[in-house]
Enzyme design. Structure first.
Site, short mmCIF file in Angstrom:
data_model
loop_
_atom_site.label_atom_id
_atom_site.label_comp_id
_atom_site.label_asym_id
_atom_site.label_seq_id
_atom_site.Cartn_x
_atom_site.Cartn_y
_atom_site.Cartn_z
N GLU A 374 -1.54 10.32 -1.14
CA GLU A 374 -2.44 10.32 0.02
C GLU A 374 -2.29 11.65 0.74
O GLU A 374 -1.17 12.14 0.94
CB GLU A 374 -2.06 9.22 1.03
CG GLU A 374 -2.48 7.84 0.65
CD GLU A 374 -2.21 6.83 1.75
OE1 GLU A 374 -2.35 7.18 2.94
OE2 GLU A 374 -1.86 5.69 1.41
C1 BG6 Z 1 -1.68 5.73 5.43
C2 BG6 Z 1 -2.06 4.44 4.80
O1 BG6 Z 1 -0.81 5.43 6.46
O2 BG6 Z 1 -2.64 6.49 6.10
C3 BG6 Z 1 -3.55 4.20 4.63
O3 BG6 Z 1 -1.39 4.23 3.59
C4 BG6 Z 1 -4.27 4.77 5.83
O4 BG6 Z 1 -3.75 2.84 4.44
C5 BG6 Z 1 -4.02 6.27 5.88
O5 BG6 Z 1 -5.63 4.50 5.84
C6 BG6 Z 1 -4.75 7.00 6.99
O6 BG6 Z 1 -4.53 6.37 8.20
P1 BG6 Z 1 -5.75 5.92 9.11
O7 BG6 Z 1 -5.11 5.19 10.24
O8 BG6 Z 1 -6.42 7.17 9.54
O9 BG6 Z 1 -6.61 5.05 8.27
#
Ligand code: BG6
Length: 476
Positions: A374
């Protein structure tokens, strides 16, 4: 010179509850995410006691990937993705979490989804638990405070490992398992289904729940390897480096302890044992944790094959005057701003060099393959006549990929892949908004749930397509 290995896993990441929708389709049960209302940057999401009439639950519909996945995967193929990270909604397989038999219709959905990906040579990368455990396990068992959860989780893991043993190679056990170390109500709930009762010590509860999850994860690693020795099963951690606010050695010690306090989960999953400082801390706090000798053997035997991690931002911490010898004042109370960095519209500090730092830090400490599962920029996009110009997102991704290239070429880190978050716009986990968009594919849906759900390519789509086509050589 080619920096990225030739089989580098360029991909995109999502989680089932944030995009699938179809929250009751074909026997699916209610998950944690189904009882979270829509919030915003200013208004936190509410966790309601069950699904209540009159509330807005954005995950119930997501972007209706459940019914659009063929069309979406076609776009992913056009983009050139080599892999696609998603999660299996536990509640599609075990709607309540404690059933004797899995729900065949739920299993069939992922058969079809993975087959569709593989049709285009896109490898599924699968998280077992991504903030979406069955809500019934919270109301009936108190979430991960209960040792019984280990059995429920490992049963779920065994069923899906067995079912998808030929379709999926890369797995992760718990998404961002270390978030809960921050001890706020939100992460205690989303990670572990914990709701702290009056008189309970949130930290002690978190350590206990975290331990059961770590045992469950280690057992899952062993089960997975028995089912298919080629499986690569990773941990998944939220990485946000903590820098010292100044050269004052007390700030340096504070930053070090903050890292230790955030990454002991990683220590256990990679090294198979708890770090010494943490055991000392538990003793000094007089915590009575249920950790058996057998558990310790399980942890040792179930270390992960690689480190999956998310990276969005870094933080700066400063020791308070009242800091005790253990430097364990809650890190969020000791955070200060970083004047050298810009923040996103949601206040997340943008720090590409911090990603290189993180890659080095993980490598030095664990010496395992790394997978950035991510990374991305949540931003408001402007849709005009079918076009979305998002140079800010391109700049963000480019700057981070450049740092990845340096970490590989200069620092020699073993980075196996990169799956930017929310490759297609989806519901924000933190705020429940649609308007906090990460995707290179735009989805026509707003925060009130209105829209045609039509998909559109953003400028970043074409840019990322070229990056993948040149294996990261040309980032222009
Ligand atoms: C991470 C998670 O914390 O960040 C995701 O694994 C999440 O599920 C992503 O969507 C981004 O965070 P947000 O709050 O902007 O959706």
């Amino acid at each position: 010179m080619t920096t990225f290995p030739k089989d580098f896993l360029w991909g995109g990441a999502v989680a089932a509850h944030q995009l699938e929708g179809a929250w009751q389709a074909e026997g699916k049960g209610v998950s944690l995410a189904d009882v979270m209302t829509a919030g915003s940057n200013q208004t936190p999401r509410k966790i309601t006691a069950g699904v209540q009439a009159g509330e807005n639950y954005p995950n119930h519909t997501g972007i209706d990937f459940y019914h659009h996945y063929k069309e979406d995967i076609k776009l992913f193929a056009e983009l050139g993705l080599k892999c696609f990270r998603t999660s299996i909604a536990w509640t599609r397989i075990f709607p309540q979490g404690d059933e004797a038999k899995p729900n065949e219709a739920g299993l069939k959905f992922y058969d079809d989804l993975f087959a569709e990906l593989l049709k285009y040579d896109i490898q599924p990368v699968v998280t077992l638990s991504h903030f979406e455990m069955p809500y019934h396990l919270v109301t009936e068992y108190g979430g991960w405070r209960n040792r019984k959860l280990i059995d429920f989780f490992t049963k779920f893991a065994r069923v899906v490992f067995q079912r998808y043993r030929q379709q999926v190679k890369y797995w992760m056990t718990f998404n961002e398992i270390n978030n809960q170390a921050q001890l706020d109500d939100w992460f205690l709930f989303t990670n572990s289904g914990l709701q702290v009762q009056p008189g309970e010590d949130a930290a002690e509860l978190m350590y206990q729940a975290g331990h059961y999850e770590l045992v469950a994860s280690a057992l899952a690693v062993q089960i997975g390897h028995q089912i298919n020795p080629d499986f690569q099963i990773g941990g998944m951690f939220a990485m946000g480096p903590s820098y010292p606010a100044s050269p004052d050695p007390r700030d340096v010690m504070k930053a070090e302890r903050t890292m230790q306090a955030n990454y002991w989960f990683t220590d256990v999953q990679c090294k198979g044992k708890y770090p010494a400082w943490l055991k000392q801390y538990w003793n000094r706090q007089n915590y009575q944790l249920d950790i058996t000798l057998e558990d310790e053997d399980v942890l040792k035997a179930g270390t992960v094959d690689y480190i999956g991690f998310s990276y969005y931002a870094s933080h700066v911490v400063q020791a308070t005057d009242a800091e005790a010898d253990d430097f364990m004042t809650q890190a969020s109370d000791t955070q200060v701003t970083n004047p050298t960095l810009q923040a996103s519209a949601w206040g997340w500090l943008i720090d590409p060099v911090g990603l290189r730092y993180a890659l080095n830090w993980f490598t030095d400490r664990y010496d395992l393959p790394l997978f950035i599962v991510e990374n991305g920029l949540g931003a408001v996009d402007k849709f005009a006549k079918g076009q979305i110009h998002d140079p800010y997102r391109i700049a963000y991704l480019r700057d981070h990929i450049q740092q990845m290239a340096l970490a590989i070429a200069v620092d020699g880190v073993n980075l196996i892949g990169y799956t930017p978050w929310g490759i297609i716009d989806l519901v924000s986990a933190g705020t429940g908004e649609m308007s906090k968009r990460y995707g290179v594919i735009y989805v026509d849906k707003d925060d009130q749930g209105q829209g045609t759900l039509k998909r559109w390519k953003k400028d970043s789509f074409t840019w990322f397509q070229h990056v993948i086509a040149t294996n990261g050589q040309d980032l222009t």
